[in-house]
Design a protein around this motif. Structure first.
Motif, PDB file in Angstrom:
ATOM      1  N   LEU A 147       0.846  -1.178  -0.051  1.00 22.44           N
ATOM      2  CA  LEU A 147      -0.199   0.113   0.108  1.00 22.44           C
ATOM      3  C   LEU A 147       0.893   1.272   0.121  1.00 22.44           C
ATOM      4  O   LEU A 147       1.995   1.311   0.416  1.00 22.44           O
ATOM      5  N   ARG A 148       0.402   2.313  -0.573  1.00 25.01           N
ATOM      6  CA  ARG A 148       1.171   3.718  -0.492  1.00 25.01           C
ATOM      7  C   ARG A 148      -0.113   4.542   0.305  1.00 25.01           C
ATOM      8  O   ARG A 148      -1.302   4.505  -0.254  1.00 25.01           O
ATOM      9  N   PHE A 149       0.268   5.236   1.162  1.00 21.87           N
ATOM     10  CA  PHE A 149      -0.524   6.165   1.887  1.00 21.87           C
ATOM     11  C   PHE A 149      -0.141   7.672   1.578  1.00 21.87           C
ATOM     12  O   PHE A 149       1.167   7.974   1.480  1.00 21.87           O
ATOM     13  N   GLU A 150      -1.107   8.467   1.173  1.00 18.68           N
ATOM     14  CA  GLU A 150      -0.832  10.061   1.069  1.00 18.68           C
ATOM     15  C   GLU A 150      -1.509  10.625   2.431  1.00 18.68           C
ATOM     16  O   GLU A 150      -2.757  10.559   2.330  1.00 18.68           O
ATOM     17  N   PHE A 151      -0.759  11.219   3.190  1.00 21.23           N
ATOM     18  CA  PHE A 151      -1.261  11.751   4.294  1.00 21.23           C
ATOM     19  C   PHE A 151      -1.773  13.353   4.143  1.00 21.23           C
ATOM     20  O   PHE A 151      -0.743  13.866   3.495  1.00 21.23           O
ATOM     21  N   ILE A 152      -2.690  13.866   4.308  1.00 25.73           N
ATOM     22  CA  ILE A 152      -3.056  15.324   4.148  1.00 25.73           C
ATOM     23  C   ILE A 152      -3.809  15.842   5.305  1.00 25.73           C
ATOM     24  O   ILE A 152      -4.725  15.029   5.903  1.00 25.73           O
ATOM     25  N   THR A 153      -3.538  16.873   5.873  1.00 23.54           N
ATOM     26  CA  THR A 153      -4.115  17.554   6.801  1.00 23.54           C
ATOM     27  C   THR A 153      -4.913  18.635   6.414  1.00 23.54           C
ATOM     28  O   THR A 153      -4.342  19.489   5.782  1.00 23.54           O
ATOM     29  N   TYR A 154      -6.209  18.728   6.686  1.00 22.40           N
ATOM     30  CA  TYR A 154      -7.075  19.832   6.463  1.00 22.40           C
ATOM     31  C   TYR A 154      -7.547  20.676   7.569  1.00 22.40           C
ATOM     32  O   TYR A 154      -7.560  20.056   8.818  1.00 22.40           O
ATOM     33  N   ASP A 155      -7.799  21.978   7.084  1.00 20.60           N
ATOM     34  CA  ASP A 155      -7.926  22.836   8.060  1.00 20.60           C
ATOM     35  C   ASP A 155      -9.381  22.939   8.487  1.00 20.60           C
ATOM     36  O   ASP A 155     -10.314  23.958   8.054  1.00 20.60           O
ATOM     37  N   MET A 156     -10.034  21.803   8.968  1.00 17.73           N
ATOM     38  CA  MET A 156     -11.536  21.636   9.042  1.00 17.73           C
ATOM     39  C   MET A 156     -11.560  20.677  10.364  1.00 17.73           C
ATOM     40  O   MET A 156     -10.575  19.939  10.569  1.00 17.73           O
ATOM     41  N   GLU A 157     -12.601  20.681  10.808  1.00 20.71           N
ATOM     42  CA  GLU A 157     -13.022  19.794  12.045  1.00 20.71           C
ATOM     43  C   GLU A 157     -12.926  18.319  11.553  1.00 20.71           C
ATOM     44  O   GLU A 157     -12.309  17.551  12.132  1.00 20.71           O
ATOM     45  N   TYR A 158     -13.848  17.949  10.709  1.00 11.99           N
ATOM     46  CA  TYR A 158     -14.080  16.712  10.260  1.00 11.99           C
ATOM     47  C   TYR A 158     -14.062  16.696   8.563  1.00 11.99           C
ATOM     48  O   TYR A 158     -14.595  17.563   8.140  1.00 11.99           O
ATOM     49  N   TYR A 159     -13.498  15.742   7.933  1.00 10.90           N
ATOM     50  CA  TYR A 159     -13.350  15.634   6.500  1.00 10.90           C
ATOM     51  C   TYR A 159     -14.674  14.727   5.947  1.00 10.90           C
ATOM     52  O   TYR A 159     -15.039  14.983   4.848  1.00 10.90           O
ATOM     53  N   GLN A 160     -14.777  13.608   6.663  1.00  9.34           N
ATOM     54  CA  GLN A 160     -15.781  12.775   6.068  1.00  9.34           C
ATOM     55  C   GLN A 160     -16.865  12.243   7.410  1.00  9.34           C
ATOM     56  O   GLN A 160     -16.238  12.345   8.342  1.00  9.34           O
ATOM     57  N   PRO A 161     -17.697  11.523   7.067  1.00  6.24           N
ATOM     58  CA  PRO A 161     -18.773  11.346   8.091  1.00  6.24           C
ATOM     59  C   PRO A 161     -18.199   9.782   8.842  1.00  6.24           C
ATOM     60  O   PRO A 161     -19.042   9.532   9.896  1.00  6.24           O
ATOM     61  N   ALA A 162     -17.387   9.163   8.611  1.00  5.67           N
ATOM     62  CA  ALA A 162     -16.932   8.159   9.441  1.00  5.67           C
ATOM     63  C   ALA A 162     -15.237   7.863   9.301  1.00  5.67           C
ATOM     64  O   ALA A 162     -14.591   8.467   8.362  1.00  5.67           O
TER      65      ALA A 162
END
Lengths: 368, 368
Positions: free
Chosen positions: A254-269
């Motif tokens: 597997l290859r992972f791309e980690f990204i941090t967003y300036d928001m509280e939640y990105y997705q519902p789960a």
């Protein structure tokens, strides 16, 4: 000099559990790990935003085995997280595994629980597939029908294995969990959770025993000849141990791309599967696991790849035949009493985390 | 086999910095650490309440050396925390080091900055002490007078060293910082901060280099004879290296009692000194360092003790004379080019964290 009674190769769950059991039985243990960190693919760490990230993808501990549960609870408290996965299908986030709610939201038919099974039977009846199922595709269609197969399984499987589902063994899909109830949990095991301070910390504690020494950043095969001990517990790659003499065993990576967003939640789960859209198989949002309350959020996009760190065994006939050859050699070595092969890589076998620990407990409990 | 060009003994700041510099100059390095964790006394971890706790007491990074600051910033972001200490005196939390506000709150005299010095001169004038100062007590009284000495220094010093301040060298108190301004910071260094993911993680990154292997849980002296390398960087106890041949060097140790309270904050600053009340010297409340927003709070009560892990060198004449003897042996070894002794323990010298790194950078920069 320090004399070691046992050498353990690999600091993942198999290796750390084995080292601990040996240490508790009074043996001096040297644990050798190629990487510069312990915990294998369970390795996690708090990132700069205060989010505990799993470097090698999401790990959710779940088990029905109370002995295993008891063992891990000696070294960590757990947050009683119950994993839920959504599948992004037709522009909607739908519960996965497929349950009554999935069907209701996808087809707009809110069936009573008692009718879900007959609905699925009708889906299957209208579909084409071989009986008995010849391959992965047949197997899944025989359980959920063509429509649900196409939407939830086909694309994901192609991404995951880079193979036509018709070429994959029906065995992989022997038990596609489908729920007529509204239970939206991914696992139904009795015990589920995430170590409150992370897996790395839990495994640090497993290794924190006066009889254990740990050597990081050294390849076992580079120092093998110089190690003299009564017992070697090997948890590395099966084929590598034998110098690939019967050929290479395939692993999916597997290859992972980690990204941090300036928001509280990105997705519902915590995890959303993408069977059809984009090239990633899933997106994991880590703050859900420990309910970390921080202003930003870190997610990983997960891309299956052919080359890289080994993650998954590949259940082709060829690999299984090779495995058999290697395992015969393993049995010979194990009969001598000088070697134990245990774990996902050393047995070339898909184990969940709890199964790895269970195996190690079985094989290395000298006190029991 | 793996051939190591250099062996580094000890995984504290001196050892990890040295290992990194050697690795970057192309040398294969084996770092050996007796404990089962890296980071020496800087070791920290997130506890189960989400608070980053310093196992061996509070560590605040501060330096005026931009080269050192640049080095640590390669491996971690820093939270720009500026350390403040309060001293619990006469039932009040007072700023420490003593500044204009301390005097105002303690004596109820709100002096203009320009008059603080003359106030202190008057305090000193009314006090009895030897000129020139013969010992710690004289030295402090000569700077702040008897009243402030009694309230802020005497009790703390007795707890810290378990010695009569009259028996301690005046050198220890050569630079008691006293501020006529209202600057309430403990340090005035240009650069101050705490690594955002903790010291352990920062030092993991320092060691994360392909030329570095790490052996934990092994005593160097148990395997010394088997190690062959061109260079040994020793950061362990000076006297131990030489088999205590000139006698033991004294170290002052600390005992910590960690308690977690079900309240948001326990005290009004990260560190509160207790010069007079109770047996502990200070209480540290850890969530301040990284401004961790969690419902509970963990503090440590700090008790100086004679036995235990070495923390502080003890600046008695006897120890200093012993040190001289050992250091002569060190110089001989270092001239051979095969050894470098660096760090707080190996040089038996009080270094702040930045000074340790500075020393290691000086001694081991082959690329410069």
């Amino acid at each position: 000099m320090v004399r070691f009674d046992a050498v353990v190769v690999g600091a993942g769950l198999a290796g750390t559990t084995s080292a601990r059991l040996l240490a508790e039985s009074g043996k001096k243990v040297l644990l050798i790990e190629k990487r510069r960190h312990i915990a294998g693919n369970c390795y996690d760490y708090k990132n700069e935003y205060g989010i505990t990230v799993h470097k090698y993808g999401p790990h959710i501990f779940h088990t029905n085995n109370s002995r295993v549960w008891k063992f891990v609870n000696r070294f960590s408290k757990f947050r009683y997280y119950q994993h839920r996965v959504l599948s992004y299908v037709d522009g909607k986030y739908l519960p996965f595994p497929i349950n009554r709610d999935t069907i209701a939201e996808l087809f707009g038919v809110d069936l009573p629980t008692a009718e879900v099974e007959s609905f699925l039977r009708e889906e299957v009846r209208r579909s084409k597939f071989n009986i008995p199922p010849q391959n992965f595709e047949d197997q899944v269609i025989s359980q959920v029908g063509e429509r649900l197969y196409e939407k939830f399984f086909k694309g994901y499987t192609i991404k995951q294995w880079n193979k036509d589902p018709k070429e994959l063994s029906a065995d992989i899909a022997k038990r596609v969990p489908i729920r007529s109830s509204r239970d939206g949990r991914y696992f139904t095991d009795k015990y589920q959770g995430i170590p409150v301070q992370g897996y790395t910390r839990m495994m640090e504690r497993i290794l924190n025993h006066e009889n254990i020494s740990v050597l990081l950043g050294v390849n076992y095969f580079d120092i093998k000849e110089e190690l003299k001990s009564d017992l070697t517990v090997y948890t590395g790659k099966l084929d590598e141990f034998f110098g690939y003499s019967f050929g290479r065993l395939e692993y999916r990576s597997l290859r992972f791309e980690f990204i941090t967003y300036d928001m509280e939640y990105y997705q519902p789960a915590a995890v959303v599967n993408y069977p059809n859209d984009y090239d990633w198989t899933r997106i994991t949002e880590y703050k859900y696991f420990l309910d970390e309350k921080v202003p930003k959020t870190t997610v990983s996009y997960e891309y299956p790849v052919g080359e890289g760190e080994p993650y998954y065994v590949v259940l082709t006939k060829e690999n299984m035949m090779r495995r058999e050859k290697y395992m015969k050699e393993v049995k010979k070595l194990e009969r001598s009493g000088e070697y134990i092969f245990v774990g996902r890589l050393a047995e070339y076998k898909y184990y969940n985390m709890d199964q790895v620990i269970e195996k190690a407990l079985e094989r290395l409990s000298f006190n029991a």
